[in-house]
Design a protein around this motif. Structure first.
Motif, PDB file in Angstrom:
ATOM      1  N   TYR A 193      39.471  71.877  93.615  1.00 48.72           N
ATOM      2  CA  TYR A 193      39.401  71.006  92.487  1.00 48.72           C
ATOM      3  C   TYR A 193      39.919  71.812  91.497  1.00 48.72           C
ATOM      4  N   ALA A 194      40.361  71.232  90.367  1.00 50.40           N
ATOM      5  CA  ALA A 194      40.656  71.766  88.952  1.00 50.40           C
ATOM      6  C   ALA A 194      40.525  70.563  88.065  1.00 50.40           C
ATOM      7  N   CYS A 195      40.127  71.113  86.727  1.00 52.05           N
ATOM      8  CA  CYS A 195      39.970  70.060  85.994  1.00 52.05           C
ATOM      9  C   CYS A 195      40.501  70.632  84.408  1.00 52.05           C
ATOM     10  N   SER A 196      41.027  69.862  83.316  1.00 49.82           N
ATOM     11  CA  SER A 196      41.532  70.489  82.094  1.00 49.82           C
ATOM     12  C   SER A 196      41.243  69.321  81.104  1.00 49.82           C
ATOM     13  N   ILE A 197      41.161  69.794  79.866  1.00 50.88           N
ATOM     14  CA  ILE A 197      41.161  68.923  78.688  1.00 50.88           C
ATOM     15  C   ILE A 197      42.349  69.499  77.598  1.00 50.88           C
ATOM     16  N   THR A 198      42.861  68.882  76.997  1.00 52.17           N
ATOM     17  CA  THR A 198      43.782  69.365  76.030  1.00 52.17           C
ATOM     18  C   THR A 198      43.677  68.348  74.849  1.00 52.17           C
ATOM     19  N   ALA A 199      44.015  69.070  73.676  1.00 53.76           N
ATOM     20  CA  ALA A 199      44.029  68.450  72.436  1.00 53.76           C
ATOM     21  C   ALA A 199      45.158  68.909  71.733  1.00 53.76           C
ATOM     22  N   TYR A 200      46.201  67.768  71.083  1.00 54.51           N
ATOM     23  CA  TYR A 200      47.296  68.079  70.447  1.00 54.51           C
ATOM     24  C   TYR A 200      46.924  67.668  69.049  1.00 54.51           C
ATOM     25  N   LEU A 201      46.824  68.754  68.168  1.00 52.47           N
ATOM     26  CA  LEU A 201      46.357  68.368  66.920  1.00 52.47           C
ATOM     27  C   LEU A 201      47.475  69.004  65.779  1.00 52.47           C
ATOM     28  N   GLY A 202      48.766  68.405  65.738  1.00 52.44           N
ATOM     29  CA  GLY A 202      49.679  68.755  64.752  1.00 52.44           C
ATOM     30  C   GLY A 202      50.290  70.091  65.326  1.00 52.44           C
ATOM     31  N   ASN A 203      50.138  71.049  64.531  1.00 49.07           N
ATOM     32  CA  ASN A 203      50.650  72.551  64.850  1.00 49.07           C
ATOM     33  C   ASN A 203      49.765  73.357  65.815  1.00 49.07           C
ATOM     34  N   ILE A 204      48.438  72.800  65.906  1.00 47.73           N
ATOM     35  CA  ILE A 204      47.513  73.330  66.788  1.00 47.73           C
ATOM     36  C   ILE A 204      47.112  72.507  68.091  1.00 47.73           C
ATOM     37  N   THR A 205      46.988  73.544  69.154  1.00 49.79           N
ATOM     38  CA  THR A 205      46.933  72.976  70.527  1.00 49.79           C
ATOM     39  C   THR A 205      45.738  73.704  70.998  1.00 49.79           C
ATOM     40  N   LEU A 206      44.625  72.887  71.766  1.00 46.14           N
ATOM     41  CA  LEU A 206      43.431  73.487  72.379  1.00 46.14           C
ATOM     42  C   LEU A 206      43.472  73.162  73.640  1.00 46.14           C
ATOM     43  N   GLN A 207      43.004  73.995  74.508  1.00 44.89           N
ATOM     44  CA  GLN A 207      42.981  73.485  76.020  1.00 44.89           C
ATOM     45  C   GLN A 207      41.900  74.406  76.686  1.00 44.89           C
ATOM     46  N   GLY A 208      41.085  73.706  77.586  1.00 42.60           N
ATOM     47  CA  GLY A 208      40.166  74.210  78.511  1.00 42.60           C
ATOM     48  C   GLY A 208      40.615  73.770  79.919  1.00 42.60           C
ATOM     49  N   TYR A 209      40.192  74.905  80.796  1.00 40.34           N
ATOM     50  CA  TYR A 209      40.807  74.723  82.056  1.00 40.34           C
ATOM     51  C   TYR A 209      39.750  75.419  82.973  1.00 40.34           C
ATOM     52  N   ALA A 210      39.644  74.808  84.413  1.00 37.61           N
ATOM     53  CA  ALA A 210      38.605  75.664  85.252  1.00 37.61           C
ATOM     54  C   ALA A 210      39.231  75.049  86.657  1.00 37.61           C
ATOM     55  N   ASP A 211      38.993  76.104  87.618  1.00 38.77           N
ATOM     56  CA  ASP A 211      39.083  75.490  89.110  1.00 38.77           C
ATOM     57  C   ASP A 211      38.277  76.383  90.025  1.00 38.77           C
ATOM     58  N   ASN A 212      38.260  76.031  91.083  1.00 35.92           N
ATOM     59  CA  ASN A 212      37.350  76.658  92.175  1.00 35.92           C
ATOM     60  C   ASN A 212      38.194  77.629  92.892  1.00 35.92           C
ATOM     61  N   GLY A 213      39.186  78.098  92.722  1.00 34.02           N
ATOM     62  CA  GLY A 213      39.745  79.246  93.547  1.00 34.02           C
ATOM     63  C   GLY A 213      40.425  78.748  94.719  1.00 34.02           C
ATOM     64  N   ASN A 214      41.017  79.385  95.355  1.00 31.86           N
ATOM     65  CA  ASN A 214      41.891  79.124  96.496  1.00 31.86           C
ATOM     66  C   ASN A 214      41.215  79.741  98.094  1.00 31.86           C
ATOM     67  N   ARG A 215      41.000  78.789  99.014  1.00 30.11           N
ATOM     68  CA  ARG A 215      40.442  79.641 100.190  1.00 30.11           C
ATOM     69  C   ARG A 215      41.547  79.130 101.354  1.00 30.11           C
ATOM     70  N   PHE A 216      41.715  79.965 102.304  1.00 34.16           N
ATOM     71  CA  PHE A 216      42.875  79.696 103.227  1.00 34.16           C
ATOM     72  C   PHE A 216      42.357  80.689 104.648  1.00 34.16           C
ATOM     73  N   LEU A 217      42.953  80.277 105.550  1.00 34.30           N
ATOM     74  CA  LEU A 217      42.796  81.138 106.839  1.00 34.30           C
ATOM     75  C   LEU A 217      44.313  81.110 107.406  1.00 34.30           C
ATOM     76  N   GLU A 218      44.749  82.301 107.492  1.00 32.23           N
ATOM     77  CA  GLU A 218      46.201  82.333 108.089  1.00 32.23           C
ATOM     78  C   GLU A 218      46.032  83.686 109.203  1.00 32.23           C
TER      79      GLU A 218
END
Length: 519
Positions: A400-425
């Motif tokens: 999973y991954a989630c984010s929130i982004t605010a565009y405030l004129g010349n200012i941009t704020l962002q928060g992001y998080a994910d739980n990584g990547n799991r695999f078997l090869e």
């Protein structure tokens, strides 16, 4: 990075210089290895990092000339050079080998330079017809030094020389019922890697690949389609080993607009997947006191078939889609471990039965305040199937991954998080770390400032975790990185532009080669 452009009439010259480097201390890993010996007993070795240093510096210089007659004709050529130096990396491990306790040190150094000549051409022959071509010549010279004294000292050096030519041409004709595209791609690569010291070997490899294709794109009412087919031929020689390999490449892409908000699409294509050139060499190098890595000159490419089905629903404030992806790899290069009579464990790759991957995911993005505040999230499940000649490994993981982004004129704020990547090869089960970041950027005139805080308040960041699931060799490795935990980054850029802009088209083909073929 610094770059500049100067133009006059239909010509433009540009010069760029990019230097980047790093020095990292404190990255550590711990490993538990269990070796099943020929007599059935289990021999255990623990390897825990005590101290490590990684440092590197890279310089890239590029001179480009572009000639453009509006967008009807574009000619571009560039000469670039890359210089990389990692002078003296080392790692000190605490070894618990049965009843013995001692420290082992590994050292390695790497230096390379690579000039590249890139020629690009585009011509709009008629309002409906065009030709695009690209050719890239690359030379790579590499010198590496490797040393490790676990058990007893083991040292080898590599003097590598690589030359390659990549070329592609595409013809396009926008006919009334559909657009026809046809073309070809040719690549030639020659490698001469001289291993000296405890891994003495001279590897000479030549690889030729020819690929030709044709496809049509069109629209039938609410249905957009792409139908294509291609064929590839590979001729390979390496120290007396050779093979010829052909693959048929069908391609289907269908997109149906149910209404203005809903869309259903499906794509399917087959392609060949070539192993890393290093794994096709006949050299064998020691990894530690019990393990070796060996190339396999008889490795052949695999057939990969991809299927992707997607349903999307979009409005002015809501963007969503659900997607299913299935990949089938026939006769792929898969991990293979051999145990010798004197209890040495050799890792190599062989063409084995099949690897399949099933992935189902969903995405949603919503504008809480239109063009000002957006939230987004995605998540899904992945299922891996590995069918080797003497093993079967399957694994299911969630992401999973989630984010929130605010565009405030010349200012941009962002928060992001994910739980990584799991695999078997193959026989390797892995986890790439979860990631979170807070970002803020500000634009003022020609200046841009950005500040990011990655993995906040996590000073002992778990970067990866791996398990080896072979019946005779089990390994569990966990790696930690101080550099990527609680990391603060500041980026400042300034752009100065004066005079008229040069009217040039973007490159439609971009070819490159950076593989030195060293194991």
């Amino acid at each position: 990075m610094v770059y500049g452009k100067w133009n006059k009439g239909k010509s433009e010259w540009s010069l760029s210089y990019d230097v980047n480097g790093y020095k990292s201390k404190g990255s550590k890993s711990s490993q538990l290895a269990e070796y099943t010996l020929t007599d059935g007993s289990i021999y255990t070795i623990e390897r825990n990092d005590v101290e490590s240093l990684r440092k590197s510096i890279a310089h890239d210089v590029k001179l480009t000339y572009n000639w453009a007659d509006t967008t009807a004709t574009v000619f571009q050529t560039s000469l670039s050079g890359a210089f990389n130096d990692a002078p003296d990396d080392y790692n000190i491990k605490e070894i618990a080998d049965g009843a013995r306790r001692y420290r082992a040190t590994s050292r390695d150094a790497d230096k390379s330079y690579s000039p590249v000549l890139d020629i690009y051409f585009f011509r709009q022959i008629t309002p409906r017809q065009s030709v695009t071509a690209n050719a890239v010549g690359t030379y790579i010279s590499t010198q590496t030094n490797n040393y490790y004294d676990e058990g007893n000292p083991y040292r080898y050096d590599v003097d590598g020389k690589t030359a390659s030519l990549l070329a592609e041409i595409i013809y396009e004709n926008r006919l009334k019922p559909f657009t026809l595209s046809a073309g070809g791609n040719y690549s030639y690569k020659h490698i001469k890697n001289d291993y000296s010291g405890d891994a003495s070997s001279l590897t000479k490899t030549s690889n030729n690949r020819l690929y030709a294709f044709a496809e049509i794109k069109g629209t039938m009412r609410k249905l957009r389609y792409t139908l294509g087919a291609g064929a590839s031929y590979i001729h390979y020689t390496q120290n007396g080993h050779r093979y010829d390999f052909q693959t048929f490449h069908p391609k289907v892409s269908l997109t149906y607009d149910i209404n203005n908000s809903m869309q259903l699409s499906y794509t399917c294509q087959m392609q060949d997947k070539v192993s890393r050139i290093a794994m096709t060499s006949d050299v064998m190098v020691r990894t530690n006191s019990m393990e070796w890595t060996a190339g396999n000159p008889d490795l052949k490419p695999s057939h990969d078939m991809d299927h992707r089905l997607q349903f999307s629903y979009n409005t002015s404030r809501l963007q969503t889609f659900v997607e299913g992806y299935y990949k089938q790899c026939l006769k792929p290069n898969m991990a293979h471990y051999e145990r010798t009579a004197d209890n040495q464990f050799i890792y190599t790759q062989k063409n084995q039965k099949e690897i399949d991957v099933l992935n189902v995911m969903a995405y949603a993005g919503y504008w809480i305040l239109p063009e000002k505040l957006q939230v987004a999230a995605n998540g899904g499940v992945s299922r891996c199937f590995n069918f080797g000649n003497d093993y079967t490994h399957c694994y299911t993981s969630w992401f999973y991954a989630c984010s929130i982004t605010a565009y405030l004129g010349n200012i941009t704020l962002q928060g992001y998080a994910d739980n990584g990547n799991r695999f078997l090869e193959g026989e390797s089960k892995g986890y790439n770390a979860a990631y979170s970041v807070l970002k803020a950027s500000y634009t003022w005139r020609n200046w841009q400032f950005s500040l990011s805080w990655a993995n906040p308040l996590n000073n002992n960041y778990k970067a990866y975790e791996n398990e080896l699931l072979n019946r005779n060799l089990y390994k569990h490795t966990v790696g930690y990185s101080k550099g990527n935990g609680n990391q603060v980054s500041l980026n400042v850029s300034w752009r100065l532009s004066r005079g008229s802009k040069h009217n040039s088209a973007e490159k439609r083909i971009s070819l490159s080669d950076a593989d030195n073929g060293i194991l």
